[in-house]
Design a protein around this motif. Structure first.
Motif, PDB file in Angstrom:
ATOM      1  N   PRO A   1     -22.065 -33.826 -21.411  1.00  0.00           N
ATOM      2  CA  PRO A   1     -20.913 -33.380 -20.629  1.00  0.00           C
ATOM      3  C   PRO A   1     -19.881 -32.734 -21.535  1.00  0.00           C
ATOM      4  O   PRO A   1     -19.854 -32.964 -22.746  1.00  0.00           O
ATOM      5  CB  PRO A   1     -20.384 -34.687 -20.019  1.00  0.00           C
ATOM      6  CG  PRO A   1     -20.854 -35.756 -20.944  1.00  0.00           C
ATOM      7  CD  PRO A   1     -22.187 -35.280 -21.475  1.00  0.00           C
ATOM      8  N   SER A   2     -19.038 -31.917 -20.940  1.00  0.00           N
ATOM      9  CA  SER A   2     -18.028 -31.233 -21.729  1.00  0.00           C
ATOM     10  C   SER A   2     -17.057 -32.220 -22.358  1.00  0.00           C
ATOM     11  O   SER A   2     -16.750 -33.273 -21.788  1.00  0.00           O
ATOM     12  CB  SER A   2     -17.258 -30.247 -20.849  1.00  0.00           C
ATOM     13  OG  SER A   2     -16.178 -29.696 -21.561  1.00  0.00           O
ATOM     14  N   ALA A   3     -16.565 -31.872 -23.550  1.00  0.00           N
ATOM     15  CA  ALA A   3     -15.575 -32.705 -24.219  1.00  0.00           C
ATOM     16  C   ALA A   3     -14.221 -32.603 -23.521  1.00  0.00           C
ATOM     17  O   ALA A   3     -13.360 -33.466 -23.710  1.00  0.00           O
ATOM     18  CB  ALA A   3     -15.445 -32.291 -25.685  1.00  0.00           C
ATOM     19  N   LEU A   4     -14.031 -31.561 -22.712  1.00  0.00           N
ATOM     20  CA  LEU A   4     -12.784 -31.377 -21.984  1.00  0.00           C
ATOM     21  C   LEU A   4     -12.862 -32.035 -20.613  1.00  0.00           C
ATOM     22  O   LEU A   4     -13.934 -32.067 -20.000  1.00  0.00           O
ATOM     23  CB  LEU A   4     -12.486 -29.890 -21.803  1.00  0.00           C
ATOM     24  CG  LEU A   4     -12.219 -29.074 -23.057  1.00  0.00           C
ATOM     25  CD1 LEU A   4     -12.133 -27.599 -22.708  1.00  0.00           C
ATOM     26  CD2 LEU A   4     -10.943 -29.544 -23.743  1.00  0.00           C
ATOM     27  N   PRO A   5     -11.757 -32.551 -20.120  1.00  0.00           N
ATOM     28  CA  PRO A   5     -11.766 -33.089 -18.761  1.00  0.00           C
ATOM     29  C   PRO A   5     -12.126 -32.005 -17.759  1.00  0.00           C
ATOM     30  O   PRO A   5     -11.728 -30.845 -17.912  1.00  0.00           O
ATOM     31  CB  PRO A   5     -10.324 -33.575 -18.569  1.00  0.00           C
ATOM     32  CG  PRO A   5      -9.785 -33.763 -19.949  1.00  0.00           C
ATOM     33  CD  PRO A   5     -10.458 -32.732 -20.794  1.00  0.00           C
ATOM     34  N   VAL A   6     -12.891 -32.362 -16.748  1.00  0.00           N
ATOM     35  CA  VAL A   6     -13.262 -31.411 -15.710  1.00  0.00           C
ATOM     36  C   VAL A   6     -12.004 -30.852 -15.061  1.00  0.00           C
ATOM     37  O   VAL A   6     -11.071 -31.591 -14.737  1.00  0.00           O
ATOM     38  CB  VAL A   6     -14.150 -32.093 -14.649  1.00  0.00           C
ATOM     39  CG1 VAL A   6     -14.403 -31.151 -13.473  1.00  0.00           C
ATOM     40  CG2 VAL A   6     -15.456 -32.525 -15.267  1.00  0.00           C
ATOM     41  N   GLY A   7     -11.948 -29.553 -14.890  1.00  0.00           N
ATOM     42  CA  GLY A   7     -10.791 -28.901 -14.290  1.00  0.00           C
ATOM     43  C   GLY A   7      -9.780 -28.388 -15.289  1.00  0.00           C
ATOM     44  O   GLY A   7      -8.815 -27.721 -14.915  1.00  0.00           O
ATOM     45  N   THR A   8      -9.964 -28.686 -16.570  1.00  0.00           N
ATOM     46  CA  THR A   8      -9.066 -28.167 -17.600  1.00  0.00           C
ATOM     47  C   THR A   8      -9.230 -26.660 -17.708  1.00  0.00           C
ATOM     48  O   THR A   8     -10.347 -26.156 -17.844  1.00  0.00           O
ATOM     49  CB  THR A   8      -9.372 -28.805 -18.964  1.00  0.00           C
ATOM     50  OG1 THR A   8      -9.244 -30.223 -18.865  1.00  0.00           O
ATOM     51  CG2 THR A   8      -8.432 -28.267 -20.043  1.00  0.00           C
ATOM     52  N   TYR A   9      -8.124 -25.943 -17.637  1.00  0.00           N
ATOM     53  CA  TYR A   9      -8.195 -24.485 -17.738  1.00  0.00           C
ATOM     54  C   TYR A   9      -8.429 -24.067 -19.182  1.00  0.00           C
ATOM     55  O   TYR A   9      -7.767 -24.550 -20.102  1.00  0.00           O
ATOM     56  CB  TYR A   9      -6.909 -23.843 -17.228  1.00  0.00           C
ATOM     57  CG  TYR A   9      -6.836 -22.358 -17.496  1.00  0.00           C
ATOM     58  CD1 TYR A   9      -7.616 -21.465 -16.760  1.00  0.00           C
ATOM     59  CD2 TYR A   9      -5.999 -21.857 -18.492  1.00  0.00           C
ATOM     60  CE1 TYR A   9      -7.553 -20.104 -17.008  1.00  0.00           C
ATOM     61  CE2 TYR A   9      -5.940 -20.496 -18.748  1.00  0.00           C
ATOM     62  CZ  TYR A   9      -6.721 -19.623 -18.004  1.00  0.00           C
ATOM     63  OH  TYR A   9      -6.671 -18.274 -18.261  1.00  0.00           O
ATOM     64  N   VAL A  10      -9.397 -23.167 -19.384  1.00  0.00           N
ATOM     65  CA  VAL A  10      -9.673 -22.593 -20.694  1.00  0.00           C
ATOM     66  C   VAL A  10      -9.611 -21.076 -20.552  1.00  0.00           C
ATOM     67  O   VAL A  10     -10.363 -20.503 -19.756  1.00  0.00           O
ATOM     68  CB  VAL A  10     -11.064 -23.014 -21.216  1.00  0.00           C
ATOM     69  CG1 VAL A  10     -11.346 -22.347 -22.564  1.00  0.00           C
ATOM     70  CG2 VAL A  10     -11.151 -24.526 -21.346  1.00  0.00           C
ATOM     71  N   PRO A  11      -8.716 -20.402 -21.276  1.00  0.00           N
ATOM     72  CA  PRO A  11      -8.661 -18.937 -21.185  1.00  0.00           C
ATOM     73  C   PRO A  11     -10.010 -18.326 -21.523  1.00  0.00           C
ATOM     74  O   PRO A  11     -10.661 -18.747 -22.490  1.00  0.00           O
ATOM     75  CB  PRO A  11      -7.600 -18.564 -22.227  1.00  0.00           C
ATOM     76  CG  PRO A  11      -6.776 -19.797 -22.401  1.00  0.00           C
ATOM     77  CD  PRO A  11      -7.719 -20.942 -22.207  1.00  0.00           C
ATOM     78  N   PRO A  12     -10.469 -17.367 -20.724  1.00  0.00           N
ATOM     79  CA  PRO A  12     -11.764 -16.739 -21.024  1.00  0.00           C
ATOM     80  C   PRO A  12     -11.848 -16.168 -22.434  1.00  0.00           C
ATOM     81  O   PRO A  12     -12.935 -16.112 -23.015  1.00  0.00           O
ATOM     82  CB  PRO A  12     -11.859 -15.628 -19.965  1.00  0.00           C
ATOM     83  CG  PRO A  12     -11.049 -16.140 -18.824  1.00  0.00           C
ATOM     84  CD  PRO A  12      -9.909 -16.876 -19.453  1.00  0.00           C
ATOM     85  N   SER A  13     -10.700 -15.767 -22.998  1.00  0.00           N
ATOM     86  CA  SER A  13     -10.706 -15.217 -24.355  1.00  0.00           C
ATOM     87  C   SER A  13     -11.121 -16.248 -25.399  1.00  0.00           C
ATOM     88  O   SER A  13     -11.515 -15.897 -26.512  1.00  0.00           O
ATOM     89  CB  SER A  13      -9.321 -14.666 -24.712  1.00  0.00           C
ATOM     90  OG  SER A  13      -8.348 -15.695 -24.642  1.00  0.00           O
ATOM     91  N   GLU A  14     -11.046 -17.530 -25.036  1.00  0.00           N
ATOM     92  CA  GLU A  14     -11.433 -18.593 -25.964  1.00  0.00           C
ATOM     93  C   GLU A  14     -12.885 -19.023 -25.779  1.00  0.00           C
ATOM     94  O   GLU A  14     -13.369 -19.900 -26.493  1.00  0.00           O
ATOM     95  CB  GLU A  14     -10.508 -19.793 -25.789  1.00  0.00           C
ATOM     96  CG  GLU A  14      -9.062 -19.503 -26.168  1.00  0.00           C
ATOM     97  CD  GLU A  14      -8.163 -20.711 -26.022  1.00  0.00           C
ATOM     98  OE1 GLU A  14      -8.711 -21.819 -25.756  1.00  0.00           O
ATOM     99  OE2 GLU A  14      -6.941 -20.568 -26.141  1.00  0.00           O
ATOM    100  N   ILE A  15     -13.543 -18.420 -24.799  1.00  0.00           N
ATOM    101  CA  ILE A  15     -14.958 -18.713 -24.569  1.00  0.00           C
ATOM    102  C   ILE A  15     -15.760 -17.592 -25.208  1.00  0.00           C
ATOM    103  O   ILE A  15     -15.789 -16.475 -24.717  1.00  0.00           O
ATOM    104  CB  ILE A  15     -15.279 -18.813 -23.069  1.00  0.00           C
ATOM    105  CG1 ILE A  15     -14.456 -19.941 -22.432  1.00  0.00           C
ATOM    106  CG2 ILE A  15     -16.771 -19.044 -22.847  1.00  0.00           C
ATOM    107  CD1 ILE A  15     -14.602 -20.035 -20.932  1.00  0.00           C
ATOM    108  N   THR A  16     -16.369 -17.877 -26.318  1.00  0.00           N
ATOM    109  CA  THR A  16     -17.088 -16.845 -27.056  1.00  0.00           C
ATOM    110  C   THR A  16     -18.580 -17.086 -26.988  1.00  0.00           C
ATOM    111  O   THR A  16     -19.047 -18.203 -26.761  1.00  0.00           O
ATOM    112  CB  THR A  16     -16.654 -16.817 -28.536  1.00  0.00           C
ATOM    113  OG1 THR A  16     -16.870 -18.122 -29.104  1.00  0.00           O
ATOM    114  CG2 THR A  16     -15.182 -16.458 -28.650  1.00  0.00           C
TER     115      THR A  16
END
Length: 263
Positions: free
Chosen positions: A49-64
């Motif tokens: 599972p993701s290390a971030l809580p579900v629903g946490t916003y992540v800017p698309p620019s940080e998804i590489t």
């Protein structure tokens, strides 16, 4: 002289098409959430599972886009055992989209191929990802690469802006890291999806529905696999990160429905 198909012929074609679509959709539902089983494509476990809580916003620019790893022979065996019955669309679904004219109003669909999908909601970007043509692999599985979204490019399926339902798929995460459709469950009704083509032309869609769906229900939902819709519509599919992980995959999907906007 060619005669029109009888009602029985149409029923048989539709039945065969729905069966084939169910098989393809089942493969999509299995592989777009959390990645393939552990060891496939990646050295890390992709069922974490993701290390971030579900629903946490992540800017698309940080998804590489991460570095791709060769697919191991063991993962090929795992995928083959779970998807060997999948197949490509039947002859009933082979509709050419060579003509760029759309039947919805006077909108003309762009020529070429889509290269990017963007979704903006509440004044910020939710999705901003490159698009790659995605075909069924040798095991007849539709599995987009990590770090990019895929548009379903098998013959008979329309590109965004063409008559019928265009299907976009992407991963919610890979291992514990967010992937391109991480924020997709955050979209709201009325948000706009923009698909950009290589020519620079864009096609815009307004979201009409966004909700979780069971992986058993998705393959049977004609409103998703609506290839013969008379209007250009869009469907975005990923996994639902709020569902449990079972054998390396989330148990649920998240699906977004959108209709083309006509200016």
């Amino acid at each position: 002289m060619t005669t029109p198909p009888t009602r029985r012929q149409k029923w048989r074609e539709r039945k065969q098409y729905r069966r084939t679509t169910w098989l393809i959709a089942a493969a999509v539902a299995l592989f777009i959430g959390g990645g393939a089983a552990a060891g496939a494509w990646w050295t890390q476990r992709d069922d974490d599972p993701s290390a971030l809580p579900v629903g946490t916003y992540v800017p698309p620019s940080e998804i590489t886009e991460p570095s791709r790893q060769p697919e191991s022979s063991s993962s090929t065996s795992q995928r083959s055992s779970s998807s060997s019955s999948s197949s490509s669309p039947s002859a009933a679904a082979q509709r050419s989209d060579a003509s760029p004219s759309s039947e919805q109003g006077s909108v003309e669909a762009p020529a070429g191929s889509p290269t990017r999908v963007q979704v903006r909601s509440g004044g910020r970007d939710i999705v901003d990802a490159s698009l790659e043509a995605t075909l069924l692999d040798s095991e007849k599985v539709l599995a987009p690469p990590f770090g990019t979204a895929g548009w379903y490019a098998e013959p008979g399926w329309p590109k965004p802006g063409y008559q019928g339902a265009s299907i976009l798929v992407g991963h919610i995460n890979h291992g514990s890291n967010p992937d391109v459709f991480w924020n997709l469950p955050r979209v709201k009704i009325g948000d706009v999806v923009t698909v950009t083509y290589g020519s620079g032309r864009t096609v815009k869609f307004k979201i009409t529905k966004s909700e979780p769906a069971s992986k058993k229900g998705v393959p049977q939902d004609d409103s998703i696999w609506d290839w013969d819709n008379p209007n250009p519509v869009l469907r975005l599919i990923t996994c639902d990160p709020e569902t449990p992980i079972n054998q390396g995959h989330y148990e649920g999907n998240w699906v977004v429905w959108a209709d083309q906007m006509v200016s």
